[in-house]
Design a protein around this motif. Structure first.
Motif: not given
Length: 171
Positions: A96, A100, A121, A123, A126-127, A129-130, A148, A150-151, A164
């Motif tokens: 990963t 990135t 961004v 995700h 994965c807050h 990492k985002a 930023i 949630e997906i 992400i």
């Protein structure tokens, strides 16, 4: 009402909606907004770093055999969407962290070719990492993401937890 097929999803589609709202707020009329958004679609991109093939196999996007090979090799795909709205494997790495880096390189190159005017961004749970990715993008692009978040559930269903994505619109 006008239906516009963006042939995009998730964060890329969200940027188009946000752009339409900004255009309306700036005084553009309905017809102008539709025309501008239809022209903008071709400059919108999304790149999704997928942590595992598991959810793509479950959703039928990848065969069980390819998913098995991906798992054995610990491949981490980067998925994008082509001009016809079809999901495509844009690249793959073995971690990963490498995904990135590859996405950062893609964004940097896109910004050099045609300046990025907005990005986000998104995700799947994965807050941290985002936020870290957004910070690196902010340093590279000289501007913060539009948001930023949630997906979308549809993307999350196929990309799986810890996916992400970076979406952007360029000039």
């Amino acid at each position: 009402m006008t239906v516009i097929n963006s042939k995009l999803n998730s964060g890329a589609e969200g940027l188009l909606v946000l752009e339409a709202a900004k255009l309306l707020e700036s005084g553009k009329n309905y017809e102008q907004v539709v025309e501008i958004i239809e022209e903008t679609i071709n400059r919108a991109k999304i790149y999704v770093s997928v942590n595992t093939f598991k959810y793509m196999v479950r959703g039928g996007r990848v065969s069980a055999m390819k998913g098995f090979i991906g798992k054995i090799l610990n491949l981490k795909p980067i998925i994008s969407i082509d001009e016809n709205g079809k999901g495509i494997a844009f690249g793959k790495t073995f971690s990963t962290k490498a995904n990135t880096k590859k996405i950062l390189d893609i964004v940097k190159k896109a910004n050099q070719e045609n300046r990025i005017i907005s990005y986000n961004v998104v995700h799947a749970n994965c807050h941290i990492k985002a936020s870290e990715l957004a910070l690196k993008l902010t340093e590279n692009l000289g501007q913060a993401p539009e948001y930023i978040t949630e997906i979308s559930p549809v993307v999350g269903l196929n990309a799986g937890i810890l996916a992400i994505a970076v979406s952007f619109i360029s000039c």
